[in-house]
Motif scaffolding. Structure first.
Motif, PDB file in Angstrom:
ATOM      1  N   PHE A   1       0.817  -1.222   0.000  1.00 14.17           N
ATOM      2  CA  PHE A   1       0.000   0.000   0.000  1.00 14.17           C
ATOM      3  C   PHE A   1       0.849   1.269   0.000  1.00 14.17           C
ATOM      4  N   SER A   2       2.020   1.226   0.582  1.00 14.19           N
ATOM      5  CA  SER A   2       2.877   2.415   0.593  1.00 14.19           C
ATOM      6  C   SER A   2       3.285   2.790  -0.829  1.00 14.19           C
TER       7      SER A   2
ATOM      8  N   ALA B   1       0.171   4.078  -2.777  1.00 11.97           N
ATOM      9  CA  ALA B   1      -0.124   5.482  -2.472  1.00 11.97           C
ATOM     10  C   ALA B   1       0.886   6.413  -3.132  1.00 11.97           C
TER      11      ALA B   1
ATOM     12  N   LYS C   1       0.166   9.401  -5.779  1.00 11.15           N
ATOM     13  CA  LYS C   1       0.620  10.750  -5.426  1.00 11.15           C
ATOM     14  C   LYS C   1       1.466  11.356  -6.547  1.00 11.15           C
TER      15      LYS C   1
ATOM     16  N   MET D   1      -6.847  -1.703  -7.991  1.00  8.16           N
ATOM     17  CA  MET D   1      -6.173  -1.898  -6.704  1.00  8.16           C
ATOM     18  C   MET D   1      -6.364  -3.319  -6.171  1.00  8.16           C
TER      19      MET D   1
ATOM     20  N   ALA E   1     -12.021   1.643   1.902  1.00  5.90           N
ATOM     21  CA  ALA E   1     -10.605   1.806   2.229  1.00  5.90           C
ATOM     22  C   ALA E   1      -9.800   2.180   0.985  1.00  5.90           C
ATOM     23  N   ALA E   2     -10.106   1.533  -0.140  1.00  9.16           N
ATOM     24  CA  ALA E   2      -9.404   1.850  -1.391  1.00  9.16           C
ATOM     25  C   ALA E   2      -9.661   3.296  -1.808  1.00  9.16           C
TER      26      ALA E   2
ATOM     27  N   LEU F   1      -7.653   5.738   0.410  1.00  9.68           N
ATOM     28  CA  LEU F   1      -6.256   5.819  -0.022  1.00  9.68           C
ATOM     29  C   LEU F   1      -6.132   6.704  -1.258  1.00  9.68           C
TER      30      LEU F   1
ATOM     31  N   ASP G   1      -6.783  10.543  -0.505  1.00  6.58           N
ATOM     32  CA  ASP G   1      -5.691  11.159   0.249  1.00  6.58           C
ATOM     33  C   ASP G   1      -4.453  11.346  -0.624  1.00  6.58           C
ATOM     34  N   ALA G   2      -4.114  10.335  -1.413  1.00  9.25           N
ATOM     35  CA  ALA G   2      -2.915  10.423  -2.253  1.00  9.25           C
ATOM     36  C   ALA G   2      -3.072  11.482  -3.345  1.00  9.25           C
TER      37      ALA G   2
END
Length: 452
Positions: free
Chosen positions: A236-237, A240, A244, A293, A305-306, A309, A312-313
């Motif tokens: 996930f890091s 994201a 971004k 995803m 949740a997807a 993410l 936010d990104a």
């Protein structure tokens, strides 16, 4: 400095992944048009809009040719009309709306927003009369969009206004019944409405804005979906980080167009709205991003949740790319405008309750959702109240754009055309909330609103 890789990457985004500038919206203040003579008011407003925005469409077309970047929509937002026309009757607001529609038509813009009112704590006479006129306005104009703010985190929720808006939506649906109740697609009910939003139907020119301003809405769901697909099965890091970085690149394109449009129109540059706004076109879907995803279909467990993410990104990438990010900014989930969302509704994985949960973490709310035409006005008000409460409690913008499609029910499809697309009629709970909605008064502001 530009390098060959960056240039080729941008060309690929435009040609293959549906990158575009979704809208260049010119905001125009109408406060200097106020008059106690309705005919004088109408003419002053028409003249102010047509003189200020006369070069908007030609300049956008110049920019498209210069940079090769499609600018899908050219739009105008104006000062909330309830303030400018505070002395008008409902009929007077209808006449003024027709003048707005004529100005938009003659300028060649596709929508004009700002037929709006703020009624989160109560209604001035002008706001009450504007709200009363909405069904007639949206059935007799083509390009006018309306937005009504019924709640803020500071004020709480005006449930009298929520109840009234359920009735207004039903009447608008009836008056535009010959076109699948399309008038409701031009009406949004808000909590915490932003005053620099370039996207319709919620655009308006806030009272703290300059005399005129350029706001740009950039979009690229297809670009994000392709980047996620390319990075493959990562943690996930990295997922994201991928979103971004691509959001940064998309926003830089919007920043370029905003700066150039501002310079050529001699109008201040306001904000870039970095929202991912889908279209019915293949490969231009927020749902596809979520499915890339790892979700089998949007609406499956993990969808919220997807989306959290993603939202936010996108914001993190966007704010690094532009000094002035505003509007809504994040991810939109309009059902009728997103092929993946439409497929999920048809499959039964995406319900109105799941959509409501998703709105807690995205940029807007229940958007472009077709519901059965026989849905009671009080049920529509209950849907509005539920969604608006998410915005009030979480101190964020939320909105409702639902369309009770006259004489259609679950299993049928509403056709809106163009960017508005089409939508399967989604089921709505039939248990009554009439006694709750009809209590009246205001739901108090949450305790965390007391921040002074």
């Amino acid at each position: 400095m530009l390098n060959t890789h960056d240039i080729l990457e941008t060309i690929k985004m435009i040609r293959e992944e549906n990158l575009d500038i979704r809208t260049v919206t010119m905001g125009i203040s109408l406060f200097d048009c106020i008059s106690d003579d309705p005919e004088r008011l109408e003419q002053k407003i028409y003249d102010k809009i047509t003189n200020t925005a006369k070069r908007l469409v030609p300049v956008c077309e110049e920019l498209e040719r210069t940079y090769g970047i499609p600018i899908v929509n050219k739009r105008i937002s104006v000062t909330p009309i309830s303030y400018v026309g505070a002395g008008l009757s409902p009929d007077g607001f209808v006449r003024l709306a027709k003048k707005l529609d004529l100005a938009a038509k003659n300028l060649g813009v596709n929508f004009i927003g700002g037929f709006s009112a703020h009624i989160q704590k109560g209604e001035i006479i002008g706001a009450a009369n504007l709200v009363e006129s909405i069904p007639e306005v949206l059935s007799q104009t083509e390009r006018v969009c309306s937005s009504i703010n019924v709640a803020t985190t500071k004020a709480g929720i005006n449930m009298d206004a929520v109840r009234k808006m359920g009735e207004i939506i039903k009447e608008t649906a009836y008056l535009t019944r010959d076109a699948d109740s399309i008038g409701c697609a031009k009406l949004v009910v808000f909590a915490n409405i932003p005053e620099d939003n370039p996207f319709m139907a919620g655009a308006l020119h806030g009272i703290g804005e300059p005399d005129s301003v350029i706001n740009v809405g950039v979009s690229g769901p297809g670009v994000v979906a392709a980047a996620i697909k390319e990075v493959g099965h990562c943690d996930f890091s990295l997922l994201a980080e991928t979103v971004k970085k691509i959001a940064f690149k998309i926003t830089r394109v919007g920043q370029l167009i905003a700066a150039e449009a501002s310079k050529r129109l001699n109008t201040p540059y306001g904000i870039v709205d970095i929202s991912l706004a889908p279209t019915p076109a293949a490969g231009d879907s927020v749902a596809e991003i979520l499915e890339n995803m790892g979700l089998e279909r949007t609406g499956a467990p993990g969808t919220t949740a997807a989306l959290a993410l993603l939202n936010d990104a996108v914001k993190k990438g966007g704010v690094m790319a532009s000094n002035h990010v505003g509007g809504l900014s994040g991810a939109f989930i309009p059902v009728s405008e997103d092929r993946g969302m439409i497929d999920a509704v048809k499959a039964g994985t995406l319900t109105i309750e799941k959509l409501e949960a998703m709105t807690a973490v995205c940029s807007v709310g229940l958007d472009m959702i077709a519901i059965p035409g026989d849905t009671p006005a009080t049920t529509i008000s209950g849907i509005i109240a539920d969604e608006i409460s998410i915005g009030v409690i979480n101190n964020k913008t939320t909105a409702v754009r639902v369309i009770p499609v006259w004489n259609k029910t679950v299993g049928e499809v509403a056709q809106f055309g163009g960017l508005l697309g089409y939508a399967p009629i989604i089921p709505v709970k039939t248990e009554s909330c009439a006694d709750f909605v009809n209590r009246g008064g205001r739901i108090p502001a949450p305790i965390h609103s007391l921040k002074n």
